[in-house]
Design a protein around this motif. Structure first.
Motif, PDB file in Angstrom:
ATOM      1  N   SER A  14       0.825  -1.203   0.000  1.00 54.54           N
ATOM      2  CA  SER A  14       0.000   0.000   0.000  1.00 54.54           C
ATOM      3  C   SER A  14       0.865   1.261   0.000  1.00 54.54           C
ATOM      4  CB  SER A  14      -0.918   0.013   1.226  1.00 54.54           C
ATOM      5  OG  SER A  14      -0.155   0.229   2.405  1.00 54.54           O
ATOM      6  N   THR A  15       0.248   2.384  -0.384  1.00 57.40           N
ATOM      7  CA  THR A  15       0.956   3.665  -0.437  1.00 57.40           C
ATOM      8  C   THR A  15       1.513   4.045   0.931  1.00 57.40           C
ATOM      9  OG1 THR A  15      -0.474   4.409  -2.234  1.00 57.40           O
ATOM     10  CG2 THR A  15       0.735   6.102  -1.018  1.00 57.40           C
ATOM     11  N   ASP A  16       0.707   3.856   1.978  1.00 57.27           N
ATOM     12  CA  ASP A  16       1.152   4.224   3.322  1.00 57.27           C
ATOM     13  C   ASP A  16       2.367   3.416   3.752  1.00 57.27           C
ATOM     14  OD1 ASP A  16      -0.886   6.031   3.473  1.00 57.27           O
ATOM     15  OD2 ASP A  16      -2.244   4.729   4.609  1.00 57.27           O
TER      16      ASP A  16
ATOM     17  N   LEU B 217       4.551   2.026   1.730  1.00 51.67           N
ATOM     18  CA  LEU B 217       5.686   2.476   0.911  1.00 51.67           C
ATOM     19  C   LEU B 217       6.309   3.749   1.492  1.00 51.67           C
ATOM     20  CD1 LEU B 217       4.519   1.901  -2.787  1.00 51.67           C
ATOM     21  CD2 LEU B 217       6.466   0.827  -1.636  1.00 51.67           C
ATOM     22  N   ILE B 218       5.465   4.687   1.904  1.00 51.47           N
ATOM     23  CA  ILE B 218       5.967   5.931   2.499  1.00 51.47           C
ATOM     24  C   ILE B 218       6.700   5.641   3.803  1.00 51.47           C
ATOM     25  CG2 ILE B 218       5.272   8.126   3.552  1.00 51.47           C
ATOM     26  CD1 ILE B 218       3.031   8.267   1.458  1.00 51.47           C
ATOM     27  N   LEU B 219       6.141   4.715   4.601  1.00 50.57           N
ATOM     28  CA  LEU B 219       6.803   4.319   5.847  1.00 50.57           C
ATOM     29  C   LEU B 219       8.180   3.726   5.560  1.00 50.57           C
ATOM     30  CD1 LEU B 219       6.884   3.707   8.895  1.00 50.57           C
ATOM     31  CD2 LEU B 219       5.656   1.570   8.397  1.00 50.57           C
ATOM     32  N   LEU B 220       8.259   2.826   4.598  1.00 53.49           N
ATOM     33  CA  LEU B 220       9.537   2.205   4.242  1.00 53.49           C
ATOM     34  C   LEU B 220      10.530   3.233   3.703  1.00 53.49           C
ATOM     35  CD1 LEU B 220       8.328  -1.098   2.520  1.00 53.49           C
ATOM     36  CD2 LEU B 220       9.450  -0.881   4.743  1.00 53.49           C
ATOM     37  N   PHE B 221      10.020   4.165   2.901  1.00 56.82           N
ATOM     38  CA  PHE B 221      10.880   5.215   2.346  1.00 56.82           C
ATOM     39  C   PHE B 221      11.483   6.058   3.470  1.00 56.82           C
ATOM     40  CE2 PHE B 221      11.424   9.536   0.530  1.00 56.82           C
ATOM     41  CZ  PHE B 221      12.372   9.238  -0.433  1.00 56.82           C
ATOM     42  N   GLY B 222      10.634   6.429   4.440  1.00 63.41           N
ATOM     43  CA  GLY B 222      11.133   7.203   5.574  1.00 63.41           C
ATOM     44  C   GLY B 222      12.151   6.433   6.386  1.00 63.41           C
ATOM     45  N   LEU B 223      11.879   5.144   6.609  1.00 62.59           N
ATOM     46  CA  LEU B 223      12.820   4.314   7.369  1.00 62.59           C
ATOM     47  C   LEU B 223      14.157   4.197   6.648  1.00 62.59           C
ATOM     48  CD1 LEU B 223      10.493   1.411   8.609  1.00 62.59           C
ATOM     49  CD2 LEU B 223      11.606   3.152  10.021  1.00 62.59           C
ATOM     50  N   LEU B 224      14.098   4.042   5.327  1.00 67.58           N
ATOM     51  CA  LEU B 224      15.330   3.923   4.549  1.00 67.58           C
ATOM     52  C   LEU B 224      16.169   5.196   4.628  1.00 67.58           C
ATOM     53  CD1 LEU B 224      14.082   2.036   1.354  1.00 67.58           C
ATOM     54  CD2 LEU B 224      15.539   1.128   3.166  1.00 67.58           C
TER      55      LEU B 224
END
Length: 496
Positions: free
Chosen positions: A7-9, A11-18
């Motif tokens: 899901s988009t949410d 993906l955004i969470l993973l992007f922030g973590l990365l």
């Protein structure tokens, strides 16, 4: 097997973590002397399908797009901070290393690959071309804040900023020979000349246009000037590539023109570009780490072959290329040794290795894995020993002075004045004098002093001490006069 949809949410969470993990990784990199690219790629590999299985990624086209976009930003940021005065005297060796040096490295590595991996000669040459250039991102990161011998440091920075066109040209030429049997060597020579000439010309024209826009275009916010310059970097690459020139060379030249121009928005542009370059580095290396499958890298056959090619590259190909490319040039044996060892590999070879993956050539996956292995080996061995070697060879001075404060005159309107930092060296004749005793050029004033990391509001009775950092407000038309006057008095201009 179908790939699960995220899901988009998430993906955004993973992007922030990365991104957070990438930023934290820089702290580890600084503390333990590990190249940041190793940690960034390590994060990607851990997040990938082979280890934690959080992200499945095998899109070579997207990885290449992100890689090229990141290289544009990284080269632009590096070009901004490359001063013409420092590289003017090393243009000949830099150009020789960026062309002849890359060709020699490619050839020596190709011979080794032919016998180690058993590829045919064109595939072997393709491998050598991919791995043949020194990576700008790795070199800029390794030398940031380090006081490497000016001639050596300038040579390596100029080489790494300009040798990508040669590596890309040789890579594309090898692919053309593989995919288009009617390709001739004359086609390759014409392609190379076209890439260099068009790249240099468009880079110069759009660099001058960017400089004029900075000096004459009024925008509502100073930050928009930084956005405009990054936009011009992408435009420069796009126009040049459309005209069959080297986009990366054009971006580097344009950035140098902007970086060497006096503008009131210099601090804003440099800081924005540096921040964006870090973001793009993290994203690029994490993506490249996701693209590789660690299980394929730990196969015994790949390990011993990869180590052998790494040995040939570091101890044979690069030194031979450096010594032949700098014949008759004023470099000492120690300087040549250091330049040989500083042929760091990084993002460019991995991005170039996606070209055969996308083209679907035979052995493309093996080639990609081998290139990735060699890049990691180079970064781990050369990247961690570069500074100790420079110190051992007597090519490393004290770390460059950098102010703990960012002090700049920021205005949405065009200003003819700029704050310029100068460091007071031990040999300065100003030590012990008060500001009232110093004769400055007209319309010039010392606005702030940084002493022992503390900011001091100066007045006429403030005495100057060794190690002080003077922030001088002066007309941009007075900067050359100020550099000359302060230089004679033992003050060094400090990089922003």
């Amino acid at each position: 097997m179908p790939v699960p949809v995220i899901s988009t949410d998430v993906l955004i969470l993973l992007f922030g973590l990365l991104l957070v993990a990438g930023v934290m990784a820089t702290r580890i990199s600084t503390r333990f002397g590990l190249p940041a690219l190793i940690l960034f790629m390590g994060i990607g590999m851990i997040m990938g399908s082979d280890i934690t299985g959080l992200i499945f990624f095998d899109d070579s086209n997207l990885a290449q797009l992100i890689g090229v976009a990141a290289l544009i930003v990284i080269l632009f940021e590096g070009g901004l901070q490359t001063k013409w005065s420092s590289i003017r005297s090393v243009l000949a060796p830099s150009a020789s290393l960026a062309t002849l040096g890359v060709l020699i490295t490619t050839t020596v590595v190709a011979v080794a690959v032919r016998f180690v991996f058993g590829f045919d000669w064109i595939e072997s040459f393709l491998f050598g071309a991919i791995i043949g250039s020194t990576d700008a991102a790795a070199v800029f990161a390794a030398f940031k804040g380090k006081n490497i011998s000016p001639k050596v440091g300038a040579t390596l920075e100029a080489e790494s900023g300009t040798n990508d066109p040669m590596a890309m040209f040789l890579t594309i030429l090898a692919l053309d020979f593989m995919m288009k049997p009617d390709t001739t060597i004359w086609d390759g020579i014409w392609m190379f000349v076209l890439q260099i000439v068009v790249g240099a010309l468009i880079g110069f024209i759009l660099g001058q246009l960017s400089r004029l826009m900075l000096n004459h275009l009024r925008l509502d916010s100073s930050g928009l000037h930084a956005v405009l310059m990054i936009s011009m970097a992408f435009l420069t690459y796009g126009v040049t590539a459309y005209l069959l020139g080297s986009g990366l060379l054009a971006v580097y030249i344009a950035a140098m023109i902007v970086g060497n121009a006096d503008t009131a928005h210099e601090v804003t542009i440099v800081q924005f570009s540096e921040a964006l370059a870090w973001i793009m580095q993290i994203i690029m290396f994490v993506i490249l780490g996701l693209l590789v499958f660690p299980r394929q890298l730990i196969e015994p056959d790949l390990i011993w072959k990869g180590l052998l090619i790494s040995f040939v590259l570091m101890f044979l190909a690069r030194p031979i290329a450096v010594y032949l490319s700098t014949l008759g040039m004023a470099f000492t044996r120690k300087e040549k040794l250091f330049i040989s060892w500083a042929g760091l590999k990084g993002a460019v070879p991995i991005v170039l290795a996606t070209f055969p993956l996308i083209a679907g050539t035979e052995n493309s996956q093996l080639l990609f894995n081998a290139v990735f292995f060699v890049v990691v080996t180079s970064a781990l061995i050369q990247g961690t020993t570069l500074t100790p070697l420079a110190e051992k060879l007597g090519l490393l001075g004290p770390d460059k002075i950098r102010s703990p404060y960012t002090i700049a005159l920021v205005s949405s309107k065009q200003s003819q004045h700029k704050l310029v930092p100068y460091a007071v060296t031990a040999s300065s004749s100003m030590i012990g004098k008060t500001l009232a005793d110093i004769t400055l050029p007209p319309n010039t004033v010392v606005n702030a002093i940084v002493r022992n990391e503390y900011l001091i509001p100066p007045n006429g009775q403030t005495a100057i001490e060794e190690g002080d950092l003077l922030y001088v407000l002066a007309s941009m038309y007075r900067h050359d006069q100020l550099d000359q006057t302060f230089g004679e008095d033992g003050l060094d201009r400090v990089e922003l």
